[in-house]
Structures are given as C-alpha cells and as structure tokens.
Design a protein around this motif. Sequence first.
Motif, PDB file in Angstrom:
ATOM      1  N   LEU A   1      38.182  66.521 150.408  1.00  0.00           N
ATOM      2  CA  LEU A   1      38.548  65.431 149.498  1.00  0.00           C
ATOM      3  C   LEU A   1      37.385  65.051 148.585  1.00  0.00           C
ATOM      4  O   LEU A   1      37.584  64.823 147.385  1.00  0.00           O
ATOM      5  N   VAL A   2      36.187  64.992 149.110  1.00  0.00           N
ATOM      6  CA  VAL A   2      35.032  64.640 148.278  1.00  0.00           C
ATOM      7  C   VAL A   2      34.787  65.711 147.218  1.00  0.00           C
ATOM      8  O   VAL A   2      34.497  65.389 146.057  1.00  0.00           O
ATOM      9  N   ILE A   3      34.924  66.968 147.600  1.00  0.00           N
ATOM     10  CA  ILE A   3      34.773  68.051 146.616  1.00  0.00           C
ATOM     11  C   ILE A   3      35.856  67.946 145.549  1.00  0.00           C
ATOM     12  O   ILE A   3      35.578  68.100 144.350  1.00  0.00           O
ATOM     13  N   SER A   4      37.082  67.645 145.953  1.00  0.00           N
ATOM     14  CA  SER A   4      38.184  67.504 144.988  1.00  0.00           C
ATOM     15  C   SER A   4      37.955  66.320 144.060  1.00  0.00           C
ATOM     16  O   SER A   4      38.233  66.400 142.851  1.00  0.00           O
ATOM     17  N   ILE A   5      37.457  65.224 144.604  1.00  0.00           N
ATOM     18  CA  ILE A   5      37.174  64.040 143.778  1.00  0.00           C
ATOM     19  C   ILE A   5      36.121  64.392 142.735  1.00  0.00           C
ATOM     20  O   ILE A   5      36.270  64.065 141.547  1.00  0.00           O
ATOM     21  N   ALA A   6      35.057  65.047 143.161  1.00  0.00           N
ATOM     22  CA  ALA A   6      34.003  65.433 142.219  1.00  0.00           C
ATOM     23  C   ALA A   6      34.551  66.410 141.177  1.00  0.00           C
ATOM     24  O   ALA A   6      34.218  66.309 139.980  1.00  0.00           O
ATOM     25  N   PHE A   7      35.376  67.344 141.593  1.00  0.00           N
ATOM     26  CA  PHE A   7      35.964  68.310 140.674  1.00  0.00           C
ATOM     27  C   PHE A   7      36.808  67.614 139.612  1.00  0.00           C
ATOM     28  O   PHE A   7      36.699  67.906 138.420  1.00  0.00           O
ATOM     29  N   LEU A   8      37.637  66.661 140.045  1.00  0.00           N
ATOM     30  CA  LEU A   8      38.500  65.960 139.091  1.00  0.00           C
ATOM     31  C   LEU A   8      37.715  64.974 138.230  1.00  0.00           C
ATOM     32  O   LEU A   8      38.081  64.707 137.085  1.00  0.00           O
ATOM     33  N   ARG A   9      36.666  64.402 138.766  1.00  0.00           N
ATOM     34  CA  ARG A   9      35.934  63.353 138.084  1.00  0.00           C
ATOM     35  C   ARG A   9      34.969  63.919 137.028  1.00  0.00           C
ATOM     36  O   ARG A   9      34.806  63.337 135.962  1.00  0.00           O
ATOM     37  N   PHE A  10      34.316  65.024 137.331  1.00  0.00           N
ATOM     38  CA  PHE A  10      33.221  65.477 136.476  1.00  0.00           C
ATOM     39  C   PHE A  10      33.544  66.693 135.594  1.00  0.00           C
ATOM     40  O   PHE A  10      32.736  67.078 134.769  1.00  0.00           O
TER      41      PHE A  10
ATOM     42  N   PRO B   1      43.971  63.487 135.607  1.00  0.00           N
ATOM     43  CA  PRO B   1      42.968  63.804 136.628  1.00  0.00           C
ATOM     44  C   PRO B   1      42.234  62.572 137.170  1.00  0.00           C
ATOM     45  O   PRO B   1      41.897  62.519 138.351  1.00  0.00           O
ATOM     46  N   ARG B   2      42.007  61.571 136.334  1.00  0.00           N
ATOM     47  CA  ARG B   2      41.318  60.351 136.798  1.00  0.00           C
ATOM     48  C   ARG B   2      42.166  59.591 137.824  1.00  0.00           C
ATOM     49  O   ARG B   2      41.648  59.089 138.822  1.00  0.00           O
ATOM     50  N   ILE B   3      43.452  59.504 137.593  1.00  0.00           N
ATOM     51  CA  ILE B   3      44.341  58.832 138.544  1.00  0.00           C
ATOM     52  C   ILE B   3      44.364  59.590 139.867  1.00  0.00           C
ATOM     53  O   ILE B   3      44.285  58.998 140.949  1.00  0.00           O
ATOM     54  N   TRP B   4      44.442  60.925 139.782  1.00  0.00           N
ATOM     55  CA  TRP B   4      44.419  61.724 141.001  1.00  0.00           C
ATOM     56  C   TRP B   4      43.079  61.596 141.716  1.00  0.00           C
ATOM     57  O   TRP B   4      43.020  61.577 142.949  1.00  0.00           O
ATOM     58  N   SER B   5      42.017  61.484 140.951  1.00  0.00           N
ATOM     59  CA  SER B   5      40.697  61.289 141.551  1.00  0.00           C
ATOM     60  C   SER B   5      40.644  59.960 142.301  1.00  0.00           C
ATOM     61  O   SER B   5      40.088  59.873 143.403  1.00  0.00           O
ATOM     62  N   ASN B   6      41.229  58.912 141.708  1.00  0.00           N
ATOM     63  CA  ASN B   6      41.284  57.609 142.374  1.00  0.00           C
ATOM     64  C   ASN B   6      42.127  57.681 143.650  1.00  0.00           C
ATOM     65  O   ASN B   6      41.753  57.105 144.681  1.00  0.00           O
ATOM     66  N   ARG B   7      43.242  58.362 143.591  1.00  0.00           N
ATOM     67  CA  ARG B   7      44.096  58.518 144.782  1.00  0.00           C
ATOM     68  C   ARG B   7      43.362  59.276 145.887  1.00  0.00           C
ATOM     69  O   ARG B   7      43.447  58.919 147.069  1.00  0.00           O
ATOM     70  N   LEU B   8      42.677  60.324 145.496  1.00  0.00           N
ATOM     71  CA  LEU B   8      41.915  61.094 146.481  1.00  0.00           C
ATOM     72  C   LEU B   8      40.760  60.276 147.061  1.00  0.00           C
ATOM     73  O   LEU B   8      40.388  60.449 148.225  1.00  0.00           O
ATOM     74  N   THR B   9      40.202  59.363 146.266  1.00  0.00           N
ATOM     75  CA  THR B   9      39.148  58.481 146.778  1.00  0.00           C
ATOM     76  C   THR B   9      39.706  57.567 147.864  1.00  0.00           C
ATOM     77  O   THR B   9      39.076  57.378 148.914  1.00  0.00           O
TER      78      THR B   9
END
Length: 129
Positions: free
Chosen positions: A15-24, A39-47
């Motif tokens: 999940l942390v890798i996915s968050i970083a992938f979507l965020r950056f 991608p930002r919304i999905w990053s927030n959901r994954l957070t």
Amino acid sequence: MNLLALLPNTLLTILVISIAFLRFYDQTDFTLLGYIAHPRIWSNRLTVAALLVAVVNLGVEWNRRNRETDRLARAEAQRIAEAERATRRARIEAERDLALLNFLVDPSPHNREVLMQVIALLAEYRDSL
C-alpha cells in the motif's frame, strides 16, 4: 499462524508503494496511470487503507507478544514448581537417610519410631516424589 502474521506487514508495504506511485508519478512517467481516473483520490483511499492495515498489524503484534509473554510465564511457573518439588524431595530423602542411619547406629525405640514416621511420610508422598 506465521503466514498470517506476515500478511499485514506485506500488505502495508504494498500500500505504501502504491501510494507513492500514485502520488509522485503521472501518466507522462507511466502510461498505466492514464487508465486511473483520479490518482490523487485513489492515493487518499490507499492511505486510509494503509492506516487500517497498520492498526491491524499493531493488533497482530500485540497478540503475538501477549502469547509469548504468557508462554514464558507458564514456563517460569513450571520451572519454579519443579524446583520446589526437587527441594522437597531432597529434604525428605535427607530425613530418610538420617533416620535410617540413626536407627542403624542405635536401634532404640525412639529411633525406630522416627524411622517409622519417615517411612509413613514416604508412603504418603510416594507418587508425588
């Protein structure tokens, strides 16, 4: 249980890798991100999911540590009980040897009575010794 204990840590890492992938990164870096609508919304959901997994991981580790502490406490209690039995056994054996030697040296009625009491004590505790 060991495999299940690894699951929260592994899932948290993914999940942390996915968050970083979507965020950056964006679709100019990876065309795969062009298929994700927000991608930002999905990053927030994954957070949020990562936070939940971290709480679950805390519970798993807490449970594991409590089980280990209980196991160590039971082992210590068993060791103490065995030491007490060994001490009691040694004391009774010393009383037996002393009573027998006293009777062999002086077979008086008093020493005979002491020897009989020790024999009765040994007969009473035969199974627990």
